[in-house]
Design a protein around this motif. Structure first.
Motif, mmCIF file in Angstrom:
data_model
loop_
_atom_site.group_PDB
_atom_site.id
_atom_site.type_symbol
_atom_site.label_atom_id
_atom_site.label_comp_id
_atom_site.label_asym_id
_atom_site.label_seq_id
_atom_site.Cartn_x
_atom_site.Cartn_y
_atom_site.Cartn_z
ATOM 1 N N ARG A 1 3.317 8.372 -5.085
ATOM 2 C CA ARG A 1 2.427 9.389 -5.982
ATOM 3 C C ARG A 1 1.959 10.446 -5.499
ATOM 4 N N GLY A 2 0.606 9.601 -4.903
ATOM 5 C CA GLY A 2 0.106 10.959 -4.431
ATOM 6 C C GLY A 2 0.711 11.319 -3.756
ATOM 7 N N THR A 3 1.203 10.704 -2.762
ATOM 8 C CA THR A 3 1.911 11.476 -1.507
ATOM 9 C C THR A 3 2.631 12.869 -1.685
ATOM 10 N N LEU A 4 3.874 12.503 -3.541
ATOM 11 C CA LEU A 4 4.633 14.096 -3.769
ATOM 12 C C LEU A 4 3.930 15.065 -4.306
ATOM 13 N N LEU A 5 2.466 14.308 -5.173
ATOM 14 C CA LEU A 5 1.739 15.558 -5.460
ATOM 15 C C LEU A 5 1.303 16.106 -4.553
ATOM 16 N N LEU A 6 0.639 15.949 -2.916
ATOM 17 C CA LEU A 6 0.014 16.919 -1.916
ATOM 18 C C LEU A 6 1.094 17.428 -1.427
ATOM 19 N N SER A 7 2.704 16.830 -1.532
ATOM 20 C CA SER A 7 3.651 17.872 -0.619
ATOM 21 C C SER A 7 3.745 18.940 -1.484
ATOM 22 N N GLY A 8 3.944 18.529 -3.324
ATOM 23 C CA GLY A 8 4.368 19.530 -4.076
ATOM 24 C C GLY A 8 2.554 20.554 -4.094
ATOM 25 N N SER A 9 2.072 20.423 -4.016
ATOM 26 C CA SER A 9 0.370 20.812 -3.741
ATOM 27 C C SER A 9 0.714 22.624 -2.352
ATOM 28 N N LEU A 10 0.632 21.474 -1.644
ATOM 29 C CA LEU A 10 0.877 22.109 -0.791
ATOM 30 C C LEU A 10 3.124 23.243 -0.728
ATOM 31 N N ILE A 11 3.369 22.886 -0.442
ATOM 32 C CA ILE A 11 5.053 23.536 -0.782
ATOM 33 C C ILE A 11 4.625 24.496 -1.824
ATOM 34 N N GLU B 1 1.084 -1.222 0.024
ATOM 35 C CA GLU B 1 -0.081 0.127 0.091
ATOM 36 C C GLU B 1 0.667 1.449 0.074
ATOM 37 N N MET B 2 1.852 0.883 0.421
ATOM 38 C CA MET B 2 2.420 2.049 0.275
ATOM 39 C C MET B 2 3.144 3.365 -0.598
ATOM 40 N N GLY B 3 3.923 1.777 -1.466
ATOM 41 C CA GLY B 3 4.021 1.704 -2.834
ATOM 42 C C GLY B 3 3.076 2.195 -3.930
ATOM 43 N N ARG B 4 2.029 2.171 -3.125
ATOM 44 C CA ARG B 4 0.228 2.766 -3.890
ATOM 45 C C ARG B 4 0.402 4.467 -3.993
ATOM 46 N N ARG B 5 1.265 4.363 -2.620
ATOM 47 C CA ARG B 5 0.523 6.239 -1.968
ATOM 48 C C ARG B 5 1.533 6.772 -2.391
ATOM 49 N N GLY C 1 -2.919 -3.193 7.816
ATOM 50 C CA GLY C 1 -1.650 -3.198 6.933
ATOM 51 C C GLY C 1 -2.083 -2.131 6.367
ATOM 52 N N LYS C 2 -2.847 -1.525 5.674
ATOM 53 C CA LYS C 2 -3.490 -0.411 5.076
ATOM 54 C C LYS C 2 -3.380 0.630 5.916
ATOM 55 N N TYR C 3 -4.070 0.625 6.767
ATOM 56 C CA TYR C 3 -3.714 1.917 7.943
ATOM 57 C C TYR C 3 -2.547 2.372 8.412
ATOM 58 N N LEU C 4 -1.664 1.389 8.552
ATOM 59 C CA LEU C 4 0.194 1.694 8.325
ATOM 60 C C LEU C 4 0.466 2.515 6.853
ATOM 61 N N ALA C 5 -0.230 1.641 6.791
ATOM 62 C CA ALA C 5 0.619 1.991 5.068
ATOM 63 C C ALA C 5 0.218 3.723 4.341
ATOM 64 N N LEU C 6 -0.884 4.982 5.675
ATOM 65 C CA LEU C 6 -1.018 6.000 6.019
ATOM 66 C C LEU C 6 0.362 6.931 6.799
ATOM 67 N N ILE C 7 0.483 6.029 7.381
ATOM 68 C CA ILE C 7 2.006 6.916 8.304
ATOM 69 C C ILE C 7 2.750 7.528 7.373
ATOM 70 N N PRO C 8 3.889 6.325 6.951
ATOM 71 C CA PRO C 8 5.043 7.288 6.388
ATOM 72 C C PRO C 8 4.119 8.425 5.122
ATOM 73 N N SER C 9 3.073 8.768 4.582
ATOM 74 C CA SER C 9 3.062 10.140 4.035
ATOM 75 C C SER C 9 2.286 10.853 4.825
#
Length: 264
Positions: A14-24, A8-12, A123-131
């Motif tokens: 791209r979304g994390t990078l896009l979100l971070s870029g938008s916030l920056i 799940e972390m691998g799937r997230r 497992g799915k919940y913990l995958a949100l923490i790195p994001s």
């Protein structure tokens, strides 16, 4: 469980990078406007003091001045984009996790492997923490560097405290979304409930604060995350932090239990 988390972390990513870029980008634009606002000569502090209490609490937060960099950032970025916007985002992400598998018909294939339903939820919940960690780190750096660039001073300890505190708030939002995710068959319905719950909490907290119905707002997560106090004077409430932590754990346990008992 960690196999699910890693996948799940691998799937997230791209979304994390896009979100971070938008916030920056939003941070840079917001801070770039501060010098002109500060030099405009308009008495903005008098304006916000005359706002209705509900509007001030919702859009400005607990700050005394928006002509200082800490009060400005608390009101113009962290109060809406961070507290409300990112809270909704992680509730949405949590709500999508299991419900999307049900809707796509892939849940039965996942459960056919030697994995319990509780492990799947965890497992799915913990995958949100790195994001959450990545978004916080990128935003922290962008805020600090941008403030330094315009020649202002923002206490790095207060800023770090705000971002560290954010993690437990986002975890609580994600746990609420996870409850919706295991409760509904479609991702759309689960997302609507998760997003609506966070937005509803924000509204209830705003309109009931300082009234006879203030106790209703005690059920809102936003009541326990005062971005203004943390950023402007470093005030961190251990009790409020504990409430959010307990809520995050309790709702995650509830979601796992609901999923264990549900027919799929």
């Amino acid at each position: 469980m960690f196999e699910i988390t890693n996948f799940e972390m691998g799937r997230r990513v791209r979304g994390t990078l896009l979100l971070s870029g938008s916030l920056i980008a939003f941070v840079v634009l917001t801070i770039a406007l501060f010098p002109s606002i500060q030099q405009s000569g308009v008495n903005l502090d008098a304006y916000i003091q005359n706002l209705p209490e509900e509007a001030r609490r919702a859009f400005i937060g607990d700050v005394d001045s928006i002509t200082t960099i800490d009060g400005y950032l608390a009101s113009q970025f962290y109060q809406i984009a961070w507290l409300l916007g990112l809270g909704i985002y992680y509730a949405y992400a949590g709500a999508s996790s299991v419900a999307k598998e049900m809707e796509n018909g892939t849940l039965e294939l996942v459960l056919a492997h030697p994995v319990t339903r509780t492990r799947l939820v965890m497992g799915k919940y913990l995958a949100l923490i790195p994001s959450m960690l990545a978004v916080n780190a990128f935003t922290f750096l962008s805020v600090y560097v941008s403030v330094e660039f315009i020649g202002e001073f923002l206490d790095p300890g207060y800023l770090l405290a705000l971002h560290a505190y954010s993690i437990v708030y986002f975890l609580a939002c994600a746990s609420l979304g996870m409850v919706a995710s295991v409760r509904f068959d479609t991702a759309r319905r689960a997302r609507t409930v998760g997003v609506g719950a966070i937005f509803g909490m924000f509204l209830v907290d705003t309109v009931t604060f300082g009234t006879d119905y203030e106790w209703i707002g005690d059920f809102a997560f936003t009541r326990y995350f005062d971005v203004g106090k943390i950023l402007t004077d470093g005030t961190v409430s251990a009790d409020d932090f504990a409430v959010l932590a307990v809520a995050a754990v309790a709702l995650l346990v509830v979601s796992a239990e609901l999923f264990e008992r549900r027919d799929v």
